[in-house]
Design a protein around this motif. Structure first.
Motif: not given
Length: 227
Positions: A47-52, A55-63, A65-72
């Motif tokens: 999951v972590t690898d996919m979130l990165k 994030a590189e594609k600007k599809l999510i805001d990922y930090r 240990y802080r959590g994930v949200k979708l970008t527009e």
């Protein structure tokens, strides 16, 4: 000039859809890696690898240990997949006469078709339905959902006249339980008794027969007041 369109893989679309669903479940708050891992039944490291990657594609805001949200951009992509999934479910039930407990996995495959023209023509062919066979709203081409006034049956007042509008559990087992119990969308239902011990309910179906439902089952049946 040739412009390369960013492609989103099937797996990436599934992650975006999962993050969208979890965000709604937790009132648009950031969702954790563990929540996504549990939802998709994938290892946390994967999951972590996919979130990165997302994030590189600007599809999510990922930090971390802080959590994930979708970008527009990510939200738009997620809603597009949901729209396709629910349209295909409607098509499979209404036109090909599949049962509502048979269509989820097939729609999971069809939702990744990329042709916007096909999906729009499918929507038009079906008469622009507003909800899928499970009562979930189908977003329109602009990504807008109809708001719902439905509540879980378990929260409905005793003796109030209700209409079944949907389900929040789409598992094959639950849908078959409802089918075997004679519960379907649009059906009239009334709570006869709330059991204070285990929160189960006794309901009357179409003013004809009574049925016992566990708290878990009643919590996953969505209803609204009968007009």
């Amino acid at each position: 000039m040739y412009i390369c369109r960013m492609l989103v893989s099937y797996t990436e679309e599934n992650y975006l859809k999962a993050i969208f669903a979890l965000g709604r479940l937790y009132n648009e708050q950031e969702v954790s890696t563990n929540q996504i891992s549990e939802h998709l039944k994938n290892k946390a490291a994967s999951v972590t690898d996919m979130l990165k990657r997302l994030a590189e594609k600007k599809l999510i805001d990922y930090r971390p240990y802080r959590g994930v949200k979708l970008t527009e951009k990510g939200k738009k992509a997620a809603v597009k997949v949901i729209r396709k999934h629910r349209l295909w479910e409607f098509f499979l039930v209404e036109k090909l006469k599949f049962k509502w407990d048979e269509v989820h996995e097939i729609a999971e495959q069809l939702e990744h078709i990329q042709s916007d023209d096909l999906i729009q023509k499918l929507d038009n062919y079906l008469g622009n339905p507003k909800a899928d066979p499970h009562g979930d709203p189908i977003p329109d081409a602009s990504g807008k959902f109809l708001t719902s006034k439905s509540i879980p049956l378990s929260l409905a007042a005793k003796k109030s006249a209700l209409i079944v509008t949907g389900v929040s559990d789409h598992s094959t087992e639950f849908l078959r339980l409802l089918s075997d119990s004679g519960i379907c969308l649009g059906q009239q239902i009334k709570i006869e008794e709330h059991n204070n011990y285990d929160k189960s309910v006794t309901v009357r179906i179409n003013n004809k027969r009574t049925l016992f439902l566990s708290h878990k089952a009643a919590s996953n049946i969505l209803v609204k007041l009968k007009p």
